[in-house]
Design a protein around this motif. Structure first.
Motif, PDB file in Angstrom:
ATOM      1  N   VAL A 118       0.682  -1.094  -0.046  1.00  0.00           N
ATOM      2  CA  VAL A 118      -0.050   0.042   0.061  1.00  0.00           C
ATOM      3  C   VAL A 118       0.943   1.304   0.134  1.00  0.00           C
ATOM      4  O   VAL A 118       1.846   1.434   0.870  1.00  0.00           O
ATOM      5  CB  VAL A 118      -0.861  -0.252   1.273  1.00  0.00           C
ATOM      6  CG1 VAL A 118      -1.973   1.256   1.073  1.00  0.00           C
ATOM      7  CG2 VAL A 118      -1.619  -1.399   1.360  1.00  0.00           C
ATOM      8  N   GLY A 159       1.142   5.631  -0.001  1.00  0.00           N
ATOM      9  CA  GLY A 159       0.246   6.769   0.379  1.00  0.00           C
ATOM     10  C   GLY A 159       0.012   6.906   1.451  1.00  0.00           C
ATOM     11  O   GLY A 159      -0.588   7.878   2.338  1.00  0.00           O
ATOM     12  N   LYS A 209      -4.524   9.819  -1.492  1.00  0.00           N
ATOM     13  CA  LYS A 209      -4.634   8.673  -2.407  1.00  0.00           C
ATOM     14  C   LYS A 209      -3.858   7.424  -1.955  1.00  0.00           C
ATOM     15  O   LYS A 209      -2.938   7.747  -1.226  1.00  0.00           O
ATOM     16  CB  LYS A 209      -3.867   9.190  -3.735  1.00  0.00           C
ATOM     17  CG  LYS A 209      -4.188   8.257  -4.975  1.00  0.00           C
ATOM     18  CD  LYS A 209      -3.266   8.639  -6.175  1.00  0.00           C
ATOM     19  CE  LYS A 209      -3.526   9.591  -6.679  1.00  0.00           C
ATOM     20  NZ  LYS A 209      -4.917   9.616  -7.430  1.00  0.00           N
ATOM     21  N   LYS A 217      -2.665   3.659  -2.973  1.00  0.00           N
ATOM     22  CA  LYS A 217      -2.290   2.743  -4.215  1.00  0.00           C
ATOM     23  C   LYS A 217      -2.177   1.331  -3.725  1.00  0.00           C
ATOM     24  O   LYS A 217      -1.288   1.442  -3.069  1.00  0.00           O
ATOM     25  CB  LYS A 217      -1.356   3.219  -5.304  1.00  0.00           C
ATOM     26  CG  LYS A 217      -1.805   4.283  -6.057  1.00  0.00           C
ATOM     27  CD  LYS A 217      -0.589   4.574  -6.921  1.00  0.00           C
ATOM     28  CE  LYS A 217      -0.884   5.913  -8.066  1.00  0.00           C
ATOM     29  NZ  LYS A 217       0.135   6.069  -9.197  1.00  0.00           N
ATOM     30  N   GLU A 273      -0.779  -2.590  -4.680  1.00  0.00           N
ATOM     31  CA  GLU A 273      -0.278  -3.555  -5.571  1.00  0.00           C
ATOM     32  C   GLU A 273       0.013  -4.825  -5.113  1.00  0.00           C
ATOM     33  O   GLU A 273       0.458  -4.907  -3.825  1.00  0.00           O
ATOM     34  CB  GLU A 273       1.181  -2.929  -5.983  1.00  0.00           C
ATOM     35  CG  GLU A 273       1.266  -1.560  -6.839  1.00  0.00           C
ATOM     36  CD  GLU A 273       0.776  -1.545  -8.241  1.00  0.00           C
ATOM     37  OE1 GLU A 273       0.608  -2.567  -8.749  1.00  0.00           O
ATOM     38  OE2 GLU A 273       0.278  -0.479  -8.675  1.00  0.00           O
ATOM     39  N   HIS A 333      -3.873  -4.311  -9.188  1.00  0.00           N
ATOM     40  CA  HIS A 333      -3.613  -2.630  -9.164  1.00  0.00           C
ATOM     41  C   HIS A 333      -4.896  -2.138  -8.631  1.00  0.00           C
ATOM     42  O   HIS A 333      -5.892  -2.272  -9.217  1.00  0.00           O
ATOM     43  CB  HIS A 333      -3.019  -2.028 -10.469  1.00  0.00           C
ATOM     44  CG  HIS A 333      -2.133  -2.940 -11.289  1.00  0.00           C
ATOM     45  ND1 HIS A 333      -0.921  -2.882 -10.864  1.00  0.00           N
ATOM     46  CD2 HIS A 333      -2.272  -3.682 -12.463  1.00  0.00           C
ATOM     47  CE1 HIS A 333      -0.340  -3.878 -11.496  1.00  0.00           C
ATOM     48  NE2 HIS A 333      -1.148  -4.295 -12.664  1.00  0.00           N
ATOM     49  N   ALA A 334      -4.924  -1.232  -7.755  1.00  0.00           N
ATOM     50  CA  ALA A 334      -6.109  -0.488  -7.317  1.00  0.00           C
ATOM     51  C   ALA A 334      -5.735   0.841  -6.840  1.00  0.00           C
ATOM     52  O   ALA A 334      -4.638   1.299  -6.576  1.00  0.00           O
ATOM     53  CB  ALA A 334      -6.686  -1.058  -6.112  1.00  0.00           C
ATOM     54  N   THR A 335      -6.521   2.142  -7.053  1.00  0.00           N
ATOM     55  CA  THR A 335      -6.299   3.152  -6.547  1.00  0.00           C
ATOM     56  C   THR A 335      -7.614   3.709  -5.790  1.00  0.00           C
ATOM     57  O   THR A 335      -8.434   3.761  -6.350  1.00  0.00           O
ATOM     58  CB  THR A 335      -5.891   4.217  -7.849  1.00  0.00           C
ATOM     59  OG1 THR A 335      -4.798   3.812  -8.884  1.00  0.00           O
ATOM     60  CG2 THR A 335      -5.765   5.536  -7.400  1.00  0.00           C
ATOM     61  N   ASP A 391      -8.986   7.047  -4.125  1.00  0.00           N
ATOM     62  CA  ASP A 391      -8.989   8.417  -4.055  1.00  0.00           C
ATOM     63  C   ASP A 391     -10.051   8.966  -3.001  1.00  0.00           C
ATOM     64  O   ASP A 391     -10.931   8.651  -2.969  1.00  0.00           O
ATOM     65  CB  ASP A 391      -9.308   9.311  -5.285  1.00  0.00           C
ATOM     66  CG  ASP A 391      -8.122   8.636  -6.419  1.00  0.00           C
ATOM     67  OD1 ASP A 391      -7.090   9.199  -6.158  1.00  0.00           O
ATOM     68  OD2 ASP A 391      -8.314   8.227  -7.622  1.00  0.00           O
ATOM     69  N   THR A 448     -10.582   2.748  -8.623  1.00  0.00           N
ATOM     70  CA  THR A 448     -10.393   2.306  -9.740  1.00  0.00           C
ATOM     71  C   THR A 448      -9.547   1.014  -9.512  1.00  0.00           C
ATOM     72  O   THR A 448      -8.574   0.829  -8.871  1.00  0.00           O
ATOM     73  CB  THR A 448      -9.643   3.041 -10.623  1.00  0.00           C
ATOM     74  OG1 THR A 448      -8.440   3.511 -10.148  1.00  0.00           O
ATOM     75  CG2 THR A 448     -10.640   4.265 -10.973  1.00  0.00           C
ATOM     76  N   MET A 449      -9.730  -0.327 -10.466  1.00  0.00           N
ATOM     77  CA  MET A 449      -9.141  -1.452 -10.231  1.00  0.00           C
ATOM     78  C   MET A 449      -8.757  -2.132 -11.514  1.00  0.00           C
ATOM     79  O   MET A 449      -9.593  -2.010 -12.380  1.00  0.00           O
ATOM     80  CB  MET A 449      -9.753  -2.341  -9.056  1.00  0.00           C
ATOM     81  CG  MET A 449     -10.058  -2.086  -7.882  1.00  0.00           C
ATOM     82  SD  MET A 449     -11.008  -3.387  -6.895  1.00  0.00           S
ATOM     83  CE  MET A 449     -11.289  -2.562  -5.405  1.00  0.00           C
TER      84      MET A 449
END
Length: 246
Positions: A90, A92, A118, A120, A122, A143-145, A147, A183-184
Motif C-alpha cells: 500500500v 500513500g 490517495k 495505491k 499493488e 492494481h487499485a487506486t 482516491d 479504480t481497479m
C-alpha cells in the motif's frame, strides 16, 4: 556560591534531557490551550520519518506499507468467482492529515479522523471460478487506486513504568475506511489471453465498489493491526515526558 552551583547543575540536567529528544519528536507544552492542535502537528511532523523509517528504533518504512493476504468471494454459487490477494503493498499511507482527534480519558477511547488523498495497492493475485460465464482461474498482478480516503481510528491505551519513566501502549485499535473513488485492474494474467484479461478488467471497472466492499472488513482489520504494531514500536522507545517541553 552554592546557589549558583545548584542552579548551574539543574540547568545542565535540563539541557541533557532536551538533547536526548530525537528529531522525530515535536514537543508540546502541557498548559497550551491549543494542546490538541499541537498534538495533531506532532503527528504530522512524523510523516517524513514514517515514510523513510526510523532505523534507530527498528521502525520500518510505511512506504510501501506491506500486508500478507486478503481473500475475496465476489460471486456466489459452487463456481463463484474468488480472488486471493497476496504480498500487498500500500502506497500513500504516510501522506496523511489529522483533521480531528480526542485524547483518551479514563476508560474512554482515543479517537482520530485522518485523510489521505490517495492510496495505491499493488498485489499478486490468484483467481478461481466463473466470471461473466467465462472460466477465469489464473493469476497475475492486481492494481487499485483509492482516491479521497478518510479513516476514523478508535483505540485504547495503557501506561507502564520502566526505569522510572512512563510509557504508553496501544492495547486495541479499530479503523473505519471511507473511499470516495476507486479504480481497479489486473495485468500479466491468463498468459495474456486478451479475452480473459478484458473480461476480468471489465468486471473490475463496473464492480470496483462491490470489490472494495468485499475487501473492506479484512483490509480495515489488517490495517488496524499493522498501525497498532507501528505505534507500539515507536511508543516503547519514547517516554511520555518526551512529548512535553515542560
Amino acid at each position: 556560591m552554592w546557589k549558583f552551583v545548584i542552579y548551574f547543575a539543574a540547568f545542565q540536567i535540563i539541557l541533557a534531557q532536551r538533547s536526548e529528544i530525537p528529531e522525530y519528536i515535536k514537543q508540546c507544552r502541557r498548559g497550551d490551550p491549543q494542546l490538541l492542535e499541537c498534538f495533531k502537528g506532532s503527528l504530522e511532523h512524523l510523516r517524513p520519518y514514517l515514510s523513510r523509517g526510523i532505523p534507530e528504533i527498528e521502525l520500518p518504512s510505511v512506504e510501501p506499507f506491506r500486508m500478507d493476504a486478503l481473500s475475496l468471494q465476489l460471486t456466489d454459487g459452487p463456481q463463484g468467482y474468488k480472488i486471493t490477494l497476496k504480498n500487498l503493498e500500500v502506497l500513500g499511507a504516510s501522506n496523511f492529515q489529522v483533521k480531528s482527534m480526542k485524547l483518551s480519558e479514563g476508560n474512554e477511547p482515543f479517537k482520530a479522523h485522518i485523510t489521505m488523498p490517495k492510496l495505491k495497492i499493488e498485489a499478486k493475485y490468484t483467481s478461481s471460478g466463473v466470471l461473466l460465464i467465462i472460466p477465469a482461474s489464473g493469476g497475475g498482478d492486481f492494481h487499485a487506486t483509492f482516491d479521497g480516503v478518510t479513516a476514523d481510528l478508535t483505540g485504547k491505551v495503557s501506561s507502564s513504568e520502566k526505569a522510572g519513566r512512563s510509557y504508553l501502549h496501544v492495547d486495541s485499535l479499530s479503523l473505519v475506511l471511507n473511499v470516495k473513488d476507486v479504480t481497479m485492474n489486473i495485468s500479466g494474467a491468463f498468459n495474456n489471453n486478451r479475452i480473459l484479461l478484458e473480461a476480468t478488467n471489465l468486471f473490475l471497472r463496473e464492480n470496483s465498489r462491490i470489490v472494495l466492499e468485499a475487501m473492506q472488513t479484512q483490509l480495515q482489520k489488517r490495517l488496524a493491526q499493522e498501525f497498532g504494531k507501528l505505534a507500539n514500536q515507536l511508543l516503547k522507545h519514547v517516554p511520555v515526558d518526551w512529548f512535553y517541553s515542560d
